[in-house]
Scaffold this motif. Sequence first.
Motif, mmCIF file in Angstrom:
data_model
loop_
_atom_site.group_PDB
_atom_site.id
_atom_site.type_symbol
_atom_site.label_atom_id
_atom_site.label_comp_id
_atom_site.label_asym_id
_atom_site.label_seq_id
_atom_site.Cartn_x
_atom_site.Cartn_y
_atom_site.Cartn_z
ATOM 1 N N UNK A 109 1.119 -1.206 -0.148
ATOM 2 C CA UNK A 109 -0.205 0.019 -0.183
ATOM 3 C C UNK A 109 0.960 1.607 0.033
ATOM 4 N N UNK A 110 2.243 1.072 1.287
ATOM 5 C CA UNK A 110 3.019 2.568 0.287
ATOM 6 C C UNK A 110 3.428 2.521 -0.357
ATOM 7 N N UNK A 111 3.955 1.621 -1.390
ATOM 8 C CA UNK A 111 4.338 1.298 -1.868
ATOM 9 C C UNK A 111 3.577 2.400 -2.947
ATOM 10 N N UNK A 112 2.445 2.817 -3.082
ATOM 11 C CA UNK A 112 1.418 3.265 -3.840
ATOM 12 C C UNK A 112 1.400 4.858 -3.902
ATOM 13 N N UNK A 113 1.743 5.226 -2.447
ATOM 14 C CA UNK A 113 2.137 6.426 -2.561
ATOM 15 C C UNK A 113 3.804 7.145 -3.617
ATOM 16 N N UNK A 114 2.931 8.122 -4.256
ATOM 17 C CA UNK A 114 4.125 8.608 -4.661
ATOM 18 C C UNK A 114 5.234 9.620 -4.075
ATOM 19 N N UNK A 120 6.758 16.168 0.787
ATOM 20 C CA UNK A 120 6.013 16.449 1.521
ATOM 21 C C UNK A 120 5.276 16.241 2.191
ATOM 22 N N UNK A 121 5.352 14.968 3.129
ATOM 23 C CA UNK A 121 4.886 14.775 4.905
ATOM 24 C C UNK A 121 6.846 15.685 5.190
ATOM 25 N N UNK A 122 7.450 14.902 4.755
ATOM 26 C CA UNK A 122 9.133 15.584 4.984
ATOM 27 C C UNK A 122 8.819 16.961 5.524
ATOM 28 N N UNK A 123 8.366 17.473 4.854
ATOM 29 C CA UNK A 123 8.737 18.688 5.128
ATOM 30 C C UNK A 123 7.462 19.243 5.591
ATOM 31 N N UNK A 124 6.473 18.373 6.491
ATOM 32 C CA UNK A 124 5.302 18.966 7.244
ATOM 33 C C UNK A 124 6.005 18.467 8.500
ATOM 34 N N UNK A 145 16.569 19.004 10.733
ATOM 35 C CA UNK A 145 16.459 17.819 9.467
ATOM 36 C C UNK A 145 15.727 18.487 8.248
ATOM 37 N N UNK A 146 15.061 19.901 8.586
ATOM 38 C CA UNK A 146 14.836 20.403 6.826
ATOM 39 C C UNK A 146 15.776 20.646 6.163
ATOM 40 N N UNK A 147 17.279 20.802 6.686
ATOM 41 C CA UNK A 147 18.420 20.552 5.623
ATOM 42 C C UNK A 147 18.707 19.842 4.887
#
Length: 371
Positions: A109-114, A120-124, A145-147
Amino acid sequence: MMRGRMVIVWLLTLVMVGWVMVSSPVQAVTISQSCALEVVEDLSQRGVFDETMAQTQRDYYMSHPEQYPLSLGEQVRGVLTFANIIWVVASFLIVLAVVWLGGIYLVALLALIPIEGYEILAYGVCGGLILANKSEFWALPGAIAINGVWAWSHGLHPKTFENFYTKLKTNPITFGSGVLTLLWGGMAIAYQSSVFGFLAILALEAFFGFVVTVTPGVYSFGFRSRRVIPYATFASFALILVYAAHLQGWITVPQFSIFQRGVFYIGTFVYSLGLLIWSSKWYSHERPWMYPVLQIGAIASGVGALYFGTILNIGTFQGIGGTFFFLYALEKYFELPWRQELWAWGTLGLALFLWGSAWVMQNYPEFFLWG
């Protein structure tokens, strides 16, 4: 099948060992509450204490746990109960089962997410950490981490960023360090944090051209190119002057104190390193008159760091300036026009110079970084 049996055997062994530890008597090796109560009971049975005195002693020992604590065995038995052991085993099995089921059903299921979704999730997540509860403890991992997420975005969209930098006539390091300066500087003011203030000054110096390169076993400090050395040196010197005036009360801006440590550590280091490289004979000076002027400036800077660092009580300025003044003197010694027949005398002179420098460092350690 064999692995499953081995897991069951180990779990049963753990349960049996725990049961034996709980059911087996454990004797205390120090004076404990149980030992004191046993003595009272023995004296009561032999008639030394009557029942009233015995009860008084029991109440005393049980009401002073800091002086007569439970024995180690009692404490261990209090934790390693049979129910607790079953609880731990059950918790372990729950985690194992959840991870196992996740591997079976969630990976596909996770592999279906681009990949952009995870970006975007990481920035969030970074933004959430920065803004969560306005806590410096949570904000620092997000700010660092944002770096890394920013670097990851460059790997995912290289052409987009390349076109972006071309239009702005800049490069990734300059633009990125400028953004981090504003971000970390704003966080320093919002959280009133000298940690973020230090990071903001470090990013600002990177914006001027200072770089730190890390390879296995090697840390390198320098500048991105020869062209940026004068600008970075002047900019760092200007920062030092402003903060020296602020330290003396000539400039009164409350937010300045947040960045003071970063300026006197990183700013002084970058200024001293830039002046050391810039004043070198091997630096290609565009105008012949610049070399002697830079020597005067370097000597005045070294003396000024020792003098004003002492007068103004700026230990970092004094230590870093003194260290680079020593490196400057060593650099000038190597710049002398040595000939082969004078190498022996040069070696002797170098040895005497280093010997004298070591004596100065031992007797005046406050003028050097390692003091």
